[in-house]
Design an enzyme around this catalytic site. Structure first.
Site, mmCIF file in Angstrom:
data_model
loop_
_atom_site.group_PDB
_atom_site.id
_atom_site.type_symbol
_atom_site.label_atom_id
_atom_site.label_comp_id
_atom_site.label_asym_id
_atom_site.label_seq_id
_atom_site.Cartn_x
_atom_site.Cartn_y
_atom_site.Cartn_z
ATOM 1 C CB CYS A 34 -0.927 0.001 1.211
ATOM 2 S SG CYS A 34 -1.856 -1.514 1.367
ATOM 3 C CG HIS B 184 -3.298 2.965 2.683
ATOM 4 N ND1 HIS B 184 -3.732 2.757 1.394
ATOM 5 C CD2 HIS B 184 -3.388 1.767 3.316
ATOM 6 C CE1 HIS B 184 -4.067 1.484 1.257
ATOM 7 N NE2 HIS B 184 -3.879 0.865 2.406
ATOM 8 C CG ASN C 207 -6.581 -1.321 1.439
ATOM 9 O OD1 ASN C 207 -5.900 -0.815 0.557
ATOM 10 N ND2 ASN C 207 -6.063 -1.884 2.515
HETATM 11 N N1 ACO Z 1 -18.696 -9.859 8.419
HETATM 12 C C1 ACO Z 1 -19.194 -10.254 9.607
HETATM 13 N N2 ACO Z 1 -18.419 -10.683 10.611
HETATM 14 C C2 ACO Z 1 -17.098 -10.728 10.407
HETATM 15 C C3 ACO Z 1 -16.514 -10.346 9.188
HETATM 16 C C4 ACO Z 1 -17.374 -9.910 8.167
HETATM 17 N N3 ACO Z 1 -16.934 -9.499 6.954
HETATM 18 N N4 ACO Z 1 -15.186 -10.488 9.273
HETATM 19 C C5 ACO Z 1 -14.911 -10.955 10.502
HETATM 20 N N5 ACO Z 1 -16.075 -11.095 11.196
HETATM 21 C C6 ACO Z 1 -16.255 -11.547 12.570
HETATM 22 C C7 ACO Z 1 -15.076 -12.302 13.097
HETATM 23 O O1 ACO Z 1 -15.157 -13.655 12.738
HETATM 24 C C8 ACO Z 1 -15.211 -12.082 14.600
HETATM 25 O O2 ACO Z 1 -16.150 -13.005 15.069
HETATM 26 P P1 ACO Z 1 -15.917 -13.783 16.467
HETATM 27 O O3 ACO Z 1 -15.797 -12.686 17.508
HETATM 28 O O4 ACO Z 1 -17.133 -14.614 16.601
HETATM 29 O O5 ACO Z 1 -14.641 -14.541 16.270
HETATM 30 C C9 ACO Z 1 -15.844 -10.719 14.717
HETATM 31 O O6 ACO Z 1 -16.370 -10.404 13.414
HETATM 32 C C10 ACO Z 1 -14.919 -9.619 15.178
HETATM 33 O O7 ACO Z 1 -13.806 -9.585 14.375
HETATM 34 P P2 ACO Z 1 -12.625 -8.608 14.713
HETATM 35 O O8 ACO Z 1 -11.416 -9.051 13.939
HETATM 36 O O9 ACO Z 1 -12.493 -8.450 16.184
HETATM 37 O O10 ACO Z 1 -13.161 -7.222 14.136
HETATM 38 P P3 ACO Z 1 -12.453 -5.823 14.225
HETATM 39 O O11 ACO Z 1 -13.378 -4.889 14.839
HETATM 40 O O12 ACO Z 1 -11.063 -5.915 14.771
HETATM 41 O O13 ACO Z 1 -12.282 -5.415 12.680
HETATM 42 C C11 ACO Z 1 -10.824 -5.392 10.766
HETATM 43 C C12 ACO Z 1 -11.587 -6.256 11.760
HETATM 44 C C13 ACO Z 1 -11.802 -4.500 10.019
HETATM 45 C C14 ACO Z 1 -10.137 -6.326 9.759
HETATM 46 C C15 ACO Z 1 -9.793 -4.534 11.520
HETATM 47 O O14 ACO Z 1 -9.020 -5.335 12.381
HETATM 48 C C16 ACO Z 1 -8.859 -3.822 10.564
HETATM 49 O O15 ACO Z 1 -9.250 -2.944 9.826
HETATM 50 N N6 ACO Z 1 -7.540 -4.149 10.567
HETATM 51 C C17 ACO Z 1 -6.609 -3.557 9.662
HETATM 52 C C18 ACO Z 1 -6.706 -4.205 8.314
HETATM 53 C C19 ACO Z 1 -5.901 -3.451 7.282
HETATM 54 O O16 ACO Z 1 -5.725 -2.263 7.352
HETATM 55 N N7 ACO Z 1 -5.379 -4.165 6.299
HETATM 56 C C20 ACO Z 1 -4.624 -3.521 5.286
HETATM 57 C C21 ACO Z 1 -3.479 -4.327 4.968
HETATM 58 S S1 ACO Z 1 -2.569 -3.590 3.668
HETATM 59 C C22 ACO Z 1 -2.417 -4.763 2.515
HETATM 60 O O17 ACO Z 1 -2.651 -5.839 2.793
HETATM 61 C C23 ACO Z 1 -1.957 -4.437 1.110
#
Ligand code: ACO
Length: 321
Positions: free
Chosen positions: A110, A245, A275
């Site tokens: 990114c 980003h 993203n």
């Molecule tokens: N829909 C519904 N439920 C979901 C989904 C979905 N799409 N995805 C996960 N869940 C569930 C999980 O299974 C979990 O369930 P559980 O508690 O029963 O196990 C629950 O939702 C909570 O999940 P969390 O991971 O705690 O959710 P959080 O609030 O932390 O948000 C997220 C997750 C959005 C991924 C966050 O952690 C985030 O934004 N992280 C940064 C990601 C990022 O910026 N990536 C960029 C990388 S750059 C690149 O790769 C090029």
């Protein structure tokens, strides 16, 4: 003397996929995705190729800058994976715009466009090029496991481009890597055909520890903003526009909170595109530039984090030719 931004362009796939559309094959909801990320829609490649988008965004940026392909002295493509391993995406763009300049791809996830800006800075400052074309293009939809709701809902496809020309616009830049490479990982499946290979094949798909990425992102964005402002001898409050980003609106808010930046200075488009990895920042720049948001002398701060783990920030004064 380094560069100023002379032109911008972008190109997006036609197909819009909403959060609601994803519920047809995933156990998810608009409410879950939007409240945790700020995303409503993303664009996804269907009939287009990534090459098509990269060439179109490059042409739009060149037209905006009033520059021909022959005038470009260096072409850099920020991408994690082009349509072909070789030719590189940068070479595909070079051929399409009629350029014989050096051309290569940069994979910094990114943060790719910021890495390209800093490479361009070195080429221009040392007299190796006067005009640099940076193209970002990402086909995230082809790199995801569409059965994994924790990753596939976050990303979108697209391309953006910018033309940099010799000038005094760049005020400072910082780039870095952090060693926690395991938190975002995407294996390569190529080479599994080799009779000598001793490794088990892994399917191509992104694996991510979302919580760990979140913590890294907030920390790295804050650290890079402070450092690039220090290098430019500016306070965070002196910056007119922040272009972060677009990974998650909550990451953007949390990173900027401690600098007490007014929300009106922080540009976002994550709601429409998700993203787009390296492409997020260049599409954001192009959209706001075309709306006439930036005035001559405005200071723009670009800041990004990504897989690797990579991070960086660049400050550019608008229109310093
Ligand atoms: N829909 C519904 N439920 C979901 C989904 C979905 N799409 N995805 C996960 N869940 C569930 C999980 O299974 C979990 O369930 P559980 O508690 O029963 O196990 C629950 O939702 C909570 O999940 P969390 O991971 O705690 O959710 P959080 O609030 O932390 O948000 C997220 C997750 C959005 C991924 C966050 O952690 C985030 O934004 N992280 C940064 C990601 C990022 O910026 N990536 C960029 C990388 S750059 C690149 O790769 C090029």
């Amino acid at each position: 003397m380094s560069f100023y931004i002379a032109g911008t362009g972008s190109a997006l796939p036609e197909k819009i996929v909403s959060n609601e559309d994803l519920t047809a094959f995933l156990d998810t909801s608009d409410e879950w995705i939007f409240t945790r990320t700020g995303i409503h829609n993303r664009r996804v490649l269907t009939h287009e190729t990534l090459n098509d988008l990269a060439i179109l965004s490059a042409r739009r940026a060149l037209e905006d800058a009033g520059v021909t392909g022959q005038e470009v002295g260096l072409i850099l493509c920020a991408t994690m994976r082009g349509d072909t391993v070789t030719p590189s995406l940068a070479c595909v763009v070079a051929e399409a715009i009629g350029s014989r300049a050096p051309a290569f791809d940069v994979n910094a996830a990114c943060v790719g466009v910021l890495y390209c800006m800093e490479i361009a800075d070195s080429f221009i400052a040392t007299g190796k090029a006067d005009t640099v074309l940076i193209v970002s293009a990402e086909a995230m939809s082809k790199l995801l496991d569409w059965k994994d709701r924790s990753t596939c809902v976050l990303f979108g496809d697209g391309s953006g481009a910018l033309v940099l020309r010799k000038g005094a616009g760049r005020l400072a830049g910082v780039l870095s890597t952090d060693p926690d490479s395991h938190v975002i990982r995407m294996p390569n499946i190529e080479g599994m055909n080799s009779p000598y290979n001793e490794h088990a094949p892994e399917p191509l798909a992104m694996h991510m520890d979302g919580g760990e990425v979140y913590k890294f992102a907030v920390n790295a964005m804050g650290r890079n903003i402070a450092e690039v402002c220090r290098l430019a001898q500016l306070a965070p409050g002196d910056i007119d526009w922040y272009l972060p980003h677009q990974a998650n609106i909550r990451i953007i808010d949390a990173s900027l909170r401690k600098f007490r930046i007014g929300k009106e200075k922080v540009l976002v488009n994550i709601t429409d595109y998700g993203n787009m990895s390296a492409t997020s920042i260049s599409v954001l720049l192009d959209e706001y530039a075309r709306r006439g948001t930036f005035k001559r002398g405005d200071k723009l701060l670009f800041v990004a984090f990504g897989a690797g783990l990579t991070s960086g920030a660049v400050i550019v004064e608008w229109g310093k030719d």
